[in-house]
Design a protein around this motif. Structure first.
Motif, PDB file in Angstrom:
ATOM      1  N   ASN A  25       1.155  -1.026   0.193  1.00 52.39           N
ATOM      2  CA  ASN A  25       0.111  -0.337  -0.038  1.00 52.39           C
ATOM      3  C   ASN A  25       0.874   1.192   0.409  1.00 52.39           C
ATOM      4  N   PRO A  26       1.096   2.321  -1.045  1.00 54.85           N
ATOM      5  CA  PRO A  26       1.886   3.063  -1.292  1.00 54.85           C
ATOM      6  C   PRO A  26       1.511   4.110  -1.005  1.00 54.85           C
ATOM      7  N   ILE A  27       0.114   4.193  -0.170  1.00 56.67           N
ATOM      8  CA  ILE A  27      -0.737   5.152   0.780  1.00 56.67           C
ATOM      9  C   ILE A  27      -1.111   5.413   1.263  1.00 56.67           C
ATOM     10  N   HIS A  28      -0.812   6.238   2.810  1.00 58.13           N
ATOM     11  CA  HIS A  28      -1.975   5.962   3.564  1.00 58.13           C
ATOM     12  C   HIS A  28      -2.108   6.938   4.338  1.00 58.13           C
ATOM     13  N   CYS A  29      -4.079   7.194   4.646  1.00 57.45           N
ATOM     14  CA  CYS A  29      -4.299   8.625   5.113  1.00 57.45           C
ATOM     15  C   CYS A  29      -4.789   8.833   6.634  1.00 57.45           C
ATOM     16  N   TRP A  30      -4.887  10.002   6.645  1.00 63.95           N
ATOM     17  CA  TRP A  30      -6.072   9.949   7.557  1.00 63.95           C
ATOM     18  C   TRP A  30      -6.716  10.467   7.998  1.00 63.95           C
ATOM     19  N   LEU A 241     -26.116  14.762  -3.985  1.00 62.24           N
ATOM     20  CA  LEU A 241     -27.057  15.424  -5.720  1.00 62.24           C
ATOM     21  C   LEU A 241     -26.759  16.572  -5.620  1.00 62.24           C
ATOM     22  N   GLN A 242     -26.810  17.925  -5.358  1.00 61.89           N
ATOM     23  CA  GLN A 242     -26.929  19.407  -6.252  1.00 61.89           C
ATOM     24  C   GLN A 242     -25.574  19.092  -5.025  1.00 61.89           C
ATOM     25  N   ASN A 243     -25.583  18.822  -4.238  1.00 61.57           N
ATOM     26  CA  ASN A 243     -24.271  19.177  -2.723  1.00 61.57           C
ATOM     27  C   ASN A 243     -23.318  18.955  -2.417  1.00 61.57           C
ATOM     28  N   ILE A 244     -21.403  19.980  -2.882  1.00 61.88           N
ATOM     29  CA  ILE A 244     -20.594  19.445  -3.227  1.00 61.88           C
ATOM     30  C   ILE A 244     -19.033  19.493  -1.934  1.00 61.88           C
ATOM     31  N   GLN A 245     -18.766  18.348  -1.614  1.00 61.47           N
ATOM     32  CA  GLN A 245     -18.329  18.852  -0.481  1.00 61.47           C
ATOM     33  C   GLN A 245     -17.193  18.751  -0.636  1.00 61.47           C
ATOM     34  N   ARG A 246     -15.573  19.704  -0.012  1.00 63.72           N
ATOM     35  CA  ARG A 246     -14.599  19.249  -0.374  1.00 63.72           C
ATOM     36  C   ARG A 246     -14.114  18.837   1.109  1.00 63.72           C
ATOM     37  N   PHE A 247     -13.108  17.902   1.361  1.00 64.09           N
ATOM     38  CA  PHE A 247     -12.582  17.404   2.264  1.00 64.09           C
ATOM     39  C   PHE A 247     -10.790  17.442   1.965  1.00 64.09           C
ATOM     40  N   THR A 248     -10.778  18.417   3.106  1.00 59.00           N
ATOM     41  CA  THR A 248      -8.971  17.998   3.063  1.00 59.00           C
ATOM     42  C   THR A 248      -8.314  16.828   3.899  1.00 59.00           C
ATOM     43  N   ILE A 249      -7.843  15.472   4.061  1.00 60.22           N
ATOM     44  CA  ILE A 249      -7.295  15.089   4.312  1.00 60.22           C
ATOM     45  C   ILE A 249      -5.672  14.460   4.531  1.00 60.22           C
ATOM     46  N   GLN A 250      -5.037  14.320   5.427  1.00 61.57           N
ATOM     47  CA  GLN A 250      -3.632  14.330   5.418  1.00 61.57           C
ATOM     48  C   GLN A 250      -2.749  12.462   5.587  1.00 61.57           C
ATOM     49  N   CYS A 251      -2.061  12.617   4.141  1.00 60.96           N
ATOM     50  CA  CYS A 251      -1.862  11.213   4.328  1.00 60.96           C
ATOM     51  C   CYS A 251      -0.112  11.326   3.917  1.00 60.96           C
ATOM     52  N   VAL A 252       0.246   9.870   4.158  1.00 60.48           N
ATOM     53  CA  VAL A 252       1.624   9.293   4.863  1.00 60.48           C
ATOM     54  C   VAL A 252       2.343   8.349   3.538  1.00 60.48           C
ATOM     55  N   LEU A 253       3.926   9.320   2.684  1.00 61.61           N
ATOM     56  CA  LEU A 253       3.466   8.189   1.614  1.00 61.61           C
ATOM     57  C   LEU A 253       4.804   7.607   1.822  1.00 61.61           C
ATOM     58  N   PRO A 254       4.483   6.197   2.255  1.00 65.22           N
ATOM     59  CA  PRO A 254       5.860   5.158   2.522  1.00 65.22           C
ATOM     60  C   PRO A 254       6.996   4.821   1.255  1.00 65.22           C
ATOM     61  N   ILE A 255       6.487   5.358  -0.476  1.00 65.71           N
ATOM     62  CA  ILE A 255       6.855   4.909  -1.222  1.00 65.71           C
ATOM     63  C   ILE A 255       7.969   6.051  -1.213  1.00 65.71           C
ATOM     64  N   ASN A 256       7.521   7.420  -1.068  1.00 66.39           N
ATOM     65  CA  ASN A 256       8.803   7.858  -1.025  1.00 66.39           C
ATOM     66  C   ASN A 256      10.280   8.018  -0.361  1.00 66.39           C
TER      67      ASN A 256
END
Length: 389
Positions: A25-30, A241-256
């Motif tokens: 799994n190259p990426i993990h997110c909170w 539906l017509q409601n658009i929600q934006r999410f910002t999440i924090q991720c870690v990249l073990p591949i790096n």
């Protein structure tokens, strides 16, 4: 070093990185608390195929979406492909050589294999192979020669004598010119790799190694590299539906973790390859461009068998190197030497020297014993006296 070892190293790295991407799994997110089950997988897949961006914890997360896009890192998904492309680029000059050098009219691989066989054959079989090689090279040298003479041929001959890089089979500079061209390709490729990685990672990769050395010299602890961040942020939108929600999440990249070590190693490896390629190119330029080197090369082996008995032989040796063997013939002898031994080259040069002398003995001489310049054709189209020793 370029088309074998470097290609193997790059392919191994490409396999390691691609395995980490597709098997692990190259990426993990909170995730937010409301994300459950396949929502988490969706968010991670989305953040992996799109680009994440970097914001240090000492900074405030930018509100402007455009500013976040300017901080995106776009390379980590494509590392296996870029490594495979680099492997191809290091192999490409060798492909050019293999495709074009047979056009000289000589099977160079066969000559090298025959030279190698002489080291295991009995004395009679060894001499037969040497004589066969000499006859084959003699026919090749006679075939690839100018037998017609006009202004165009004279101009081409003059240019090829001034600059042997000008490839011409009839002028005897095709193999040597092509060989130098391939050497230049190797040099241009390894230097171009730094610029390629600069554009690929959108960073100053060409100074990356110096920064690593500076950190090691100052005994600073190994920290997260800004070029290979391990903690990033990802924005994505979900439409309900017509409601658009934006999410910002924090991720870690073990591949790096892998990418950082791989590209540090590649920087030092490319730097070493660039140095070796530059040195090798300069050596071969000096060897091929300067005409006195071909005479010295031939004379060295003729002296071993005591073939140069007097001043006339030494004068004839220069014509043997410049007009009979020419640059391509001497180049083939150099390749035979590098792939077999000096003993094989000594016998081969001696056999070709005798064939050359036989051709000269069939031509009339002047009263003083010197060869008439006009009688030297087809060994030379130049009508000039023999040069002084």
């Amino acid at each position: 070093m370029n088309h074998v070892y470097t290609v193997i190293v790059l392919i191994i790295f490409a396999v390691v990185v691609s395995t980490s991407q597709f098997v692990g799994n190259p990426i993990h997110c909170w995730h937010p608390a409301e994300f459950k089950g396949w929502y988490e997988k969706y968010a991670e897949y989305y953040c992996w195929i799109s680009n994440t961006y970097v914001v240090s914890f000492s900074e405030t997360l930018p509100v402007d979406i455009g500013e976040r896009k300017e901080r995106e890192i776009t390379y980590y998904q494509w590392v296996p492909l870029i490594l495979a492309l680099q492997a191809f680029m290091f192999k490409f000059p060798n492909v050019v050589w293999k495709l074009l050098h047979p056009n000289c009219g000589l099977n160079l691989n066969k000559i090298v294999n025959m030279a190698d066989q002489t080291q295991l054959a009995n004395p009679k079989g060894r001499q037969d192979i040497i004589d066969h090689m000499a006859s084959h090279l003699d026919k090749w040298l006679d075939t690839e020669r100018n037998y017609s003479w006009n202004r165009y041929v004279a101009a081409r001959e003059k240019v090829s004598k001034i600059c042997c890089i000008i490839c011409s089979k009839r002028s005897g500079t095709y193999l040597s010119g092509l060989f130098l061209f391939v050497k230049i390709l190797y040099m241009a490729n390894v230097i171009g790799q730094f610029f390629l990685l600069n554009a690929f990672m959108a960073t100053d990769y060409n100074v990356f190694g110096f920064e690593v050395l500076k950190g090691l010299s100052e005994n600073t602890p190994w920290r997260d590299s800004p070029r290979f961040p391990r903690v990033t942020f990802c924005d994505f939108e979900i439409r309900q539906l017509q409601n658009i929600q934006r999410f910002t999440i924090q991720c870690v990249l073990p591949i790096n973790l892998f990418n950082e070590k791989i590209f540090i190693f590649l920087w030092f490896w490319f730097f070493f390859i660039a140095f070796v390629s530059a040195y090798n190119l300069l050596v071969w330029c000096f060897t091929i461009v300067f005409k006195r080197n071909r005479v010295s090369f031939v004379k060295k082996y003729l002296k071993i068998t005591d073939q140069l008995q007097n001043g006339f032989d030494r004068k004839l040796c220069q014509r043997f190197a410049d007009s009979y063997l020419r640059e391509d013939g001497v180049f083939v002898l150099r390749i035979v030497t590098r792939n077999s031994s000096d003993l094989v080259t000594t016998d081969l040069v001696t056999a070709m020297w005798r064939k050359f002398q036989e051709k000269q003995n069939r031509r009339p001489n002047n009263d003083d014993g010197t060869l008439r310049p006009e009688e030297m054709s087809p060994l030379s189209n130049e009508k000039q006296p023999l040069p002084e020793d």
